[in-house]
Design a protein around this motif. Structure first.
Motif, PDB file in Angstrom:
ATOM      1  N   ARG A 276      -3.725   8.477  -1.335  1.00 57.24           N
ATOM      2  CA  ARG A 276      -2.960   7.701  -0.358  1.00 57.24           C
ATOM      3  C   ARG A 276      -3.440   7.995   1.064  1.00 57.24           C
ATOM      4  O   ARG A 276      -3.616   7.074   1.884  1.00 57.24           O
ATOM      5  N   SER A 304      -5.063   2.996  -4.473  1.00 58.87           N
ATOM      6  CA  SER A 304      -4.653   1.646  -4.858  1.00 58.87           C
ATOM      7  C   SER A 304      -3.218   1.351  -4.418  1.00 58.87           C
ATOM      8  O   SER A 304      -2.936   0.276  -3.850  1.00 58.87           O
ATOM      9  N   HIS A 305      -2.314   2.291  -4.629  1.00 57.21           N
ATOM     10  CA  HIS A 305      -0.916   2.088  -4.247  1.00 57.21           C
ATOM     11  C   HIS A 305      -0.779   1.905  -2.739  1.00 57.21           C
ATOM     12  O   HIS A 305      -0.018   1.046  -2.268  1.00 57.21           O
ATOM     13  N   GLU A 306      -1.497   2.728  -1.978  1.00 57.18           N
ATOM     14  CA  GLU A 306      -1.381   2.665  -0.520  1.00 57.18           C
ATOM     15  C   GLU A 306      -2.019   1.407   0.046  1.00 57.18           C
ATOM     16  O   GLU A 306      -1.519   0.814   1.012  1.00 57.18           O
ATOM     17  N   SER A 307      -3.125   0.960  -0.547  1.00 59.91           N
ATOM     18  CA  SER A 307      -3.882  -0.174  -0.002  1.00 59.91           C
ATOM     19  C   SER A 307      -3.498  -1.509  -0.623  1.00 59.91           C
ATOM     20  O   SER A 307      -3.910  -2.563  -0.120  1.00 59.91           O
ATOM     21  N   SER A 308      -2.752  -1.446  -1.735  1.00 56.31           N
ATOM     22  CA  SER A 308      -2.394  -2.653  -2.505  1.00 56.31           C
ATOM     23  C   SER A 308      -3.612  -3.355  -3.104  1.00 56.31           C
ATOM     24  O   SER A 308      -3.569  -4.550  -3.423  1.00 56.31           O
ATOM     25  N   ILE A 309      -4.714  -2.612  -3.266  1.00 53.87           N
ATOM     26  CA  ILE A 309      -5.896  -3.125  -3.958  1.00 53.87           C
ATOM     27  C   ILE A 309      -5.769  -2.749  -5.430  1.00 53.87           C
ATOM     28  O   ILE A 309      -5.488  -1.597  -5.757  1.00 53.87           O
ATOM     29  N   PRO A 310      -5.956  -3.673  -6.351  1.00 48.53           N
ATOM     30  CA  PRO A 310      -5.764  -3.382  -7.774  1.00 48.53           C
ATOM     31  C   PRO A 310      -6.631  -2.223  -8.268  1.00 48.53           C
ATOM     32  O   PRO A 310      -7.794  -2.076  -7.863  1.00 48.53           O
TER      33      PRO A 310
END
Length: 482
Positions: A276, A304-310
């Motif tokens: 994150r 991925s969670h922080e950036s919203s990239i799969p």
């Protein structure tokens, strides 16, 4: 992970006839900490027996050898060890636990860490006629214990441990007990567990307790000796805990298994926090985030969670190309790397890809992975690393190369990005990485990133430089770790 080797793993338990089998299971859980050799020693209460061999736990203790039943006979307690050599050569003579007879009886020793004054002590003892059968620093502890002037001390073990410098988690098994100790700086982890039947055990990582259905109790404190025997557990100190500890945060970044609790925090959680933080410090416009498994997986999930990239698994790791795999030529070495980490083309083809890894050491294997991603259709490759640039060698049990071999000392970030062939390259900051831990920043060793060695790296008077004695284990033909 690019060419970093583990230290070792230790396990010990006092649980009667079940001790050997539980040690065997515990070593399997610690296999990731060393695959060069493995060994188990057990005590009947009157004598100590042991067996060591080269290779993994399953290979050393394969059923056809019928070793475990022999070690189990009349067993009271046992200790075990898995090894990667940061000190001493890869040889059966250096496999542990090491067993010896001295004036006080039998002893078996298993050690994780690296003694920075081992060479000085060895030279001193050899000058007075001591004969060593191995080249590792663990045997030095045996000679210290056997010294006549040490044997007569009120607490010989505490006295001997006071002579040691550097990183050490030591298990000493006598015929009637196990003694476990951790250095005053707390560099390496060592934990205490308790079985359902109320028996106590110790291990380099708490993940080993799950294998024997034991529960984590607490860590062995820095500077503490824990005794385990038929009556349970007791504790005493051989040194005061240092005001500023030097816990190796690389345990949380890479070494430890994700279900272990290291320095008071679950490894999976700490790596996810680092991912994150990495996304905050070095965002990227991309279509997919993929990890370098296994150590980069939790961090990639956090990114991925922080950036919203799969998040996707773009690399598939083969568990059958071992860490000790040796290729006879450069071309076969390159092919072996591809065997170890295969790419799922459908995940990366035509995509802008963020690759999350734990570190870059020499850079050659990272470069090969980026090239493979390009060959499989990746449109852009953005590299994100969950620790700062590694610029200094480690003398406390991590096999980093010499300073001159570390690529971060040869290139700045932009030059390294170009060398790797990446579209962008971002490292987490030192402050950001340490800030992901629950304990204060001053509790951790950061020497491999900033050169601040809290624990002395030179023996008495600066006579023996650790650069001179640190074995370089990065042979040109050896396949990189994970």
């Amino acid at each position: 992970m690019s060419n970093i080797k583990e230290e070792c793993g230790v396990f010990g338990i006092w649980d009667g006839p079940e001790s050997v089998n539980k040690t065997y299971l515990g070593l399997f859980s610690l296999q990731h900490r060393g695959q060069e050799s493995a060994g188990i020693a057990s005590t009947t209460g009157e004598e100590i027996n042991g067996f060591t061999g080269m290779g993994t736990v399953g290979r050393v203790f394969r059923p056809t050898r019928d070793v475990l039943p022999r070690l189990t006979r009349n067993c009271k307690g046992a200790i075990g060890h898995v090894r990667y050599s940061t000190s001493g050569s890869s040889s059966i003579h250096n496999a542990q636990p090491q067993i010896a007879e001295y004036s006080q009886g039998s002893i078996a020793i298993a050690h994780n860490g690296n003694l920075t004054n081992a060479s000085l002590l060895r030279d001193e003892y050899e000058a007075y006629g001591s004969i060593f059968k191995s080249t590792n620093d663990t045997e030095t502890i045996i000679h210290l214990l056997a010294k006549p002037t040490h044997v007569i001390k009120p607490d010989p073990i505490a006295h001997v441990l006071g002579h040691l410098q550097g990183a050490f988690c030591v298990l000493m098994m006598f015929t009637d007990r196990i003694e476990a100790a951790r250095d005053p700086y707390g560099i390496r982890p060592l934990s205490i567990g308790k079985t359902k039947s109320g028996r106590y055990c110790v291990a380099s990582e708490s993940c080993a307790f799950e294998a024997i259905e034991a529960e984590f109790v607490r860590d062995v404190e820095p500077g503490e000796i824990v005794s385990i025997d038929e009556n349970g557990i007791s504790s005493r100190r051989f040194a005061e805990k240092k005001p500023e500890l030097a816990q190796c945060i690389f345990e949380n970044v890479y070494f430890a298994r994700q279900n272990s609790k290291i320095f008071g925090e679950n490894v999976y959680i700490s790596r996810k926090k680092m991912g994150r933080q990495l996304a905050k410090e070095h965002p990227a416009e991309a279509d997919v985030v993929i990890p370098i498994p296994d150590s980069g997986t939790a961090a990639a999930i956090g990114f991925s969670h922080e950036s919203s990239i799969p998040f996707e698994m773009g690399f598939v790791r083969s568990h059958y190309v071992g860490r000790s795999f040796i290729a006879p030529s450069d071309e076969l070495r390159k092919q072996a790397i591809k065997l170890k980490l295969a790419i799922v083309r459908e995940v990366v083809d035509g995509k802008r890809v963020v690759v999350v890894d734990d570190s870059i050491v020499r850079g050659n294997t990272t470069k090969g992975k980026i090239q493979s991603l390009r060959e499989n259709g990746a449109k852009e490759v953005h590299i994100r690393i969950c620790c700062p640039p590694v610029k200094f060698p480690c003398f406390y049990g991590v096999d980093f190369p010499t300073k001159d071999e570390l690529i971060a000392n040869k290139m700045n970030i932009e030059e390294l990005r170009g060398f790797l062939g990446a579209d962008s390259l971002g490292y987490i900051s030192l402050e950001g990485m340490v800030g992901c831990m629950d304990q204060p920043a001053k509790s951790f060793c950061t020497a491999c990133w900033d050169g601040n060695y809290k624990v002395p790296t030179y023996s008495q008077g600066g006579k023996y430089s650790m650069e001179r004695y640190q074995r370089n284990l990065f042979e040109d033909l050896e396949i990189e770790n994970e």
